[in-house]
Design a protein around this motif. Structure first.
Motif, PDB file in Angstrom:
ATOM      1  N   ALA A  43      43.156  33.072   5.689  1.00  0.00           N
ATOM      2  CA  ALA A  43      43.809  33.723   6.823  1.00  0.00           C
ATOM      3  C   ALA A  43      43.463  33.013   8.129  1.00  0.00           C
ATOM      4  CB  ALA A  43      43.389  35.192   6.898  1.00  0.00           C
ATOM      5  N   ILE A  44      42.192  32.625   8.281  1.00  0.00           N
ATOM      6  CA  ILE A  44      41.766  31.917   9.494  1.00  0.00           C
ATOM      7  C   ILE A  44      42.533  30.596   9.628  1.00  0.00           C
ATOM      8  CG2 ILE A  44      39.838  30.694  10.570  1.00  0.00           C
ATOM      9  CD1 ILE A  44      38.003  32.870   9.411  1.00  0.00           C
ATOM     10  N   LEU A  45      42.660  29.865   8.521  1.00  0.00           N
ATOM     11  CA  LEU A  45      43.367  28.585   8.556  1.00  0.00           C
ATOM     12  C   LEU A  45      44.851  28.778   8.870  1.00  0.00           C
ATOM     13  CD1 LEU A  45      41.712  26.690   5.561  1.00  0.00           C
ATOM     14  CD2 LEU A  45      41.397  26.266   8.000  1.00  0.00           C
ATOM     15  N   LEU A  46      45.457  29.820   8.309  1.00  0.00           N
ATOM     16  CA  LEU A  46      46.861  30.096   8.594  1.00  0.00           C
ATOM     17  C   LEU A  46      47.061  30.413  10.078  1.00  0.00           C
ATOM     18  CD1 LEU A  46      47.758  32.209   5.443  1.00  0.00           C
ATOM     19  CD2 LEU A  46      48.845  30.059   6.099  1.00  0.00           C
ATOM     20  N   PHE A  47      46.157  31.243  10.629  1.00  0.00           N
ATOM     21  CA  PHE A  47      46.225  31.535  12.067  1.00  0.00           C
ATOM     22  C   PHE A  47      46.038  30.268  12.891  1.00  0.00           C
ATOM     23  CE2 PHE A  47      44.735  36.050  11.014  1.00  0.00           C
ATOM     24  CZ  PHE A  47      46.018  36.565  11.115  1.00  0.00           C
ATOM     25  N   ALA A  48      45.083  29.423  12.463  1.00  0.00           N
ATOM     26  CA  ALA A  48      44.783  28.203  13.213  1.00  0.00           C
ATOM     27  C   ALA A  48      45.981  27.254  13.222  1.00  0.00           C
ATOM     28  CB  ALA A  48      43.559  27.512  12.621  1.00  0.00           C
ATOM     29  N   PHE A  49      46.570  27.025  12.033  1.00  0.00           N
ATOM     30  CA  PHE A  49      47.738  26.145  11.953  1.00  0.00           C
ATOM     31  C   PHE A  49      48.917  26.733  12.732  1.00  0.00           C
ATOM     32  CE2 PHE A  49      45.833  24.065   8.139  1.00  0.00           C
ATOM     33  CZ  PHE A  49      45.950  22.758   8.580  1.00  0.00           C
ATOM     34  N   GLY A  50      49.123  28.055  12.587  1.00  0.00           N
ATOM     35  CA  GLY A  50      50.222  28.690  13.298  1.00  0.00           C
ATOM     36  C   GLY A  50      50.069  28.581  14.798  1.00  0.00           C
ATOM     37  N   THR A  51      48.846  28.822  15.292  1.00  0.00           N
ATOM     38  CA  THR A  51      48.583  28.705  16.730  1.00  0.00           C
ATOM     39  C   THR A  51      48.774  27.271  17.213  1.00  0.00           C
ATOM     40  OG1 THR A  51      46.987  30.532  16.602  1.00  0.00           O
ATOM     41  CG2 THR A  51      46.875  29.102  18.539  1.00  0.00           C
ATOM     42  N   PHE A  52      48.318  26.313  16.386  1.00  0.00           N
ATOM     43  CA  PHE A  52      48.468  24.897  16.748  1.00  0.00           C
ATOM     44  C   PHE A  52      49.935  24.527  16.933  1.00  0.00           C
ATOM     45  CE2 PHE A  52      49.451  20.637  15.069  1.00  0.00           C
ATOM     46  CZ  PHE A  52      48.839  19.850  16.044  1.00  0.00           C
ATOM     47  N   TYR A  53      50.781  24.928  15.987  1.00  0.00           N
ATOM     48  CA  TYR A  53      52.198  24.599  16.083  1.00  0.00           C
ATOM     49  C   TYR A  53      52.860  25.307  17.258  1.00  0.00           C
ATOM     50  CZ  TYR A  53      52.643  21.809  11.857  1.00  0.00           C
ATOM     51  OH  TYR A  53      52.548  20.795  10.930  1.00  0.00           O
ATOM     52  N   LEU A  54      52.442  26.545  17.553  1.00  0.00           N
ATOM     53  CA  LEU A  54      52.997  27.256  18.691  1.00  0.00           C
ATOM     54  C   LEU A  54      52.635  26.559  20.004  1.00  0.00           C
ATOM     55  CD1 LEU A  54      52.502  31.054  17.877  1.00  0.00           C
ATOM     56  CD2 LEU A  54      54.657  29.859  18.247  1.00  0.00           C
ATOM     57  N   ILE A  55      51.351  26.202  20.144  1.00  0.00           N
ATOM     58  CA  ILE A  55      50.905  25.540  21.373  1.00  0.00           C
ATOM     59  C   ILE A  55      51.598  24.187  21.530  1.00  0.00           C
ATOM     60  CG2 ILE A  55      48.919  24.478  22.520  1.00  0.00           C
ATOM     61  CD1 ILE A  55      47.189  26.677  21.330  1.00  0.00           C
ATOM     62  N   ARG A  56      51.696  23.433  20.426  1.00  0.00           N
ATOM     63  CA  ARG A  56      52.342  22.125  20.509  1.00  0.00           C
ATOM     64  C   ARG A  56      53.810  22.257  20.876  1.00  0.00           C
ATOM     65  NH1 ARG A  56      52.748  17.884  15.540  1.00  0.00           N
ATOM     66  NH2 ARG A  56      54.367  19.357  14.921  1.00  0.00           N
ATOM     67  N   ALA A  57      54.452  23.332  20.384  1.00  0.00           N
ATOM     68  CA  ALA A  57      55.868  23.534  20.697  1.00  0.00           C
ATOM     69  C   ALA A  57      56.064  23.835  22.179  1.00  0.00           C
ATOM     70  CB  ALA A  57      56.435  24.672  19.852  1.00  0.00           C
ATOM     71  N   VAL A  58      55.081  24.514  22.796  1.00  0.00           N
ATOM     72  CA  VAL A  58      55.182  24.853  24.213  1.00  0.00           C
ATOM     73  C   VAL A  58      54.857  23.651  25.087  1.00  0.00           C
ATOM     74  CG1 VAL A  58      54.197  26.255  26.063  1.00  0.00           C
ATOM     75  CG2 VAL A  58      54.677  27.289  23.836  1.00  0.00           C
ATOM     76  N   VAL A  59      53.804  22.911  24.726  1.00  0.00           N
ATOM     77  CA  VAL A  59      53.334  21.806  25.559  1.00  0.00           C
ATOM     78  C   VAL A  59      54.182  20.567  25.386  1.00  0.00           C
ATOM     79  CG1 VAL A  59      51.400  20.231  26.005  1.00  0.00           C
ATOM     80  CG2 VAL A  59      50.983  22.675  25.560  1.00  0.00           C
ATOM     81  N   ARG A  60      54.512  20.269  24.129  1.00  0.00           N
ATOM     82  CA  ARG A  60      55.215  19.020  23.833  1.00  0.00           C
ATOM     83  C   ARG A  60      56.700  19.170  24.076  1.00  0.00           C
ATOM     84  NH1 ARG A  60      55.059  16.250  17.818  1.00  0.00           N
ATOM     85  NH2 ARG A  60      56.288  14.402  18.267  1.00  0.00           N
ATOM     86  N   ARG A  61      57.287  18.182  24.697  1.00  0.00           N
ATOM     87  CA  ARG A  61      58.728  18.173  24.942  1.00  0.00           C
ATOM     88  C   ARG A  61      59.342  17.003  24.203  1.00  0.00           C
ATOM     89  NH1 ARG A  61      59.988  23.147  26.552  1.00  0.00           N
ATOM     90  NH2 ARG A  61      58.624  23.840  28.229  1.00  0.00           N
ATOM     91  N   PRO A  62      59.746  17.192  22.953  1.00  0.00           N
ATOM     92  CA  PRO A  62      60.282  16.067  22.190  1.00  0.00           C
ATOM     93  C   PRO A  62      61.600  15.571  22.747  1.00  0.00           C
ATOM     94  CG  PRO A  62      60.676  18.112  21.021  1.00  0.00           C
ATOM     95  CD  PRO A  62      59.806  18.452  22.211  1.00  0.00           C
ATOM     96  N   ALA A  63      61.785  14.280  22.658  1.00  0.00           N
ATOM     97  CA  ALA A  63      63.056  13.709  23.085  1.00  0.00           C
ATOM     98  C   ALA A  63      64.170  14.216  22.183  1.00  0.00           C
ATOM     99  CB  ALA A  63      62.988  12.187  23.020  1.00  0.00           C
ATOM    100  N   PRO A  64      65.325  14.540  22.756  1.00  0.00           N
ATOM    101  CA  PRO A  64      66.434  15.056  21.944  1.00  0.00           C
ATOM    102  C   PRO A  64      66.841  14.068  20.859  1.00  0.00           C
ATOM    103  CG  PRO A  64      66.858  15.346  24.290  1.00  0.00           C
ATOM    104  CD  PRO A  64      65.664  14.448  24.176  1.00  0.00           C
ATOM    105  N   LEU A  65      67.128  14.628  19.699  1.00  0.00           N
ATOM    106  CA  LEU A  65      67.635  13.815  18.597  1.00  0.00           C
ATOM    107  C   LEU A  65      69.056  14.244  18.307  1.00  0.00           C
ATOM    108  CD1 LEU A  65      64.627  13.904  16.106  1.00  0.00           C
ATOM    109  CD2 LEU A  65      65.386  11.957  17.467  1.00  0.00           C
ATOM    110  N   THR A  66      69.962  13.342  18.305  1.00  0.00           N
ATOM    111  CA  THR A  66      71.331  13.691  17.957  1.00  0.00           C
ATOM    112  C   THR A  66      71.487  13.693  16.457  1.00  0.00           C
ATOM    113  OG1 THR A  66      72.084  11.402  18.010  1.00  0.00           O
ATOM    114  CG2 THR A  66      72.170  12.629  20.082  1.00  0.00           C
TER     115      THR A  66
END
Length: 221
Positions: free
Chosen positions: A91-114
């Motif tokens: 459960a701790i690892l699932l929370f950790a991975f989930g939080t990581f992806y959420l934070i990266r989605a907010v901070v990181r701005r990927p270049a648009p892909l067509t």
């Protein structure tokens, strides 16, 4: 003590969660964009491109299952010394991975892909078809799905049958996700604006992993 019906409901929930997590993980551009680009460069048909997708998807889940099996075996051995640590750790690892992806989605701005991907000049293929095919397979075989491993741990107590079913759920979600996005991108489905999905898939995956973690925690109480 939990009833058999409750245990079955929990197992079905974990399998469904595993399928969704695998599908969302397979929607990452690294799981389909290389197949589109290599397929174009090699002038492959859709059938041949999807064949490489299928082989790579199977190899990806096979390596994930091997690593997951080793982690589960080590966790079960440790669980004999520290009672109840395995479900809590998963459960701790699932929370950790989930939080990581959420934070990266907010901070990181990927270049648009067509959906059409980068423009490629259709020159003659520079490598053999076999080398291109197996290169794609090896690319995913050597990179197990790290976000899927905690779900193996959360199901370790359910036995080998549950772990086998979970592996099949991972495989189904992975093949569906990779095949679907490869097909859409290859077809140039710009109307679906796949670049928007690429921008938000990290947040969706993060929420899904946190949800599975909550399910594991609720199962313990």
């Amino acid at each position: 003590m939990s009833s058999p019906d409750l245990e079955w409901d929990v197992l079905l929930s974990l399998l469904g969660g595993g399928f969704v997590a695998a599908f969302l993980h397979a929607a990452l551009p690294t799981h389909w964009l290389p197949f589109v680009l290599v397929g174009r460069a090699q002038r492959w048909s859709l059938t041949r491109t999807l064949a490489s997708v299928g082989a790579a998807g199977v190899a990806h889940i096979a390596s994930t299952a091997v690593v997951g099996g080793l982690i589960v075996a080590a966790g079960l051995a440790l669980d004999q010394w520290v009672a109840g640590i395995l479900p809590n750790l998963s459960a701790i690892l699932l929370f950790a991975f989930g939080t990581f992806y959420l934070i990266r989605a907010v901070v990181r701005r990927p270049a648009p892909l067509t959906a059409d991907g980068p423009t490629l000049e259709l020159s003659e293929p520079t490598v053999s078809h076999a080398a291109a095919f197996w290169g794609l397979v090896v690319m995913l075989a050597v990179s197990p799905g790290e976000v899927l491993l905690p779900i193996y741990m959360s199901s370790a107590q359910e036995g080998m049958v549950a772990l086998s079913l979970l592996t099949l759920a991972f495989l189904a979600g992975t093949l569906l996700g990779m095949g679907l996005f490869t097909t859409l991108a290859r077809a140039g489905a710009s109307v679906l604006r796949l670049e928007r999905w690429v921008r938000y898939e990290g947040a969706i995956l993060g929420l899904a992993l946190i949800g599975i973690g909550l399910l594991v925690v609720l199962h313990q109480h």
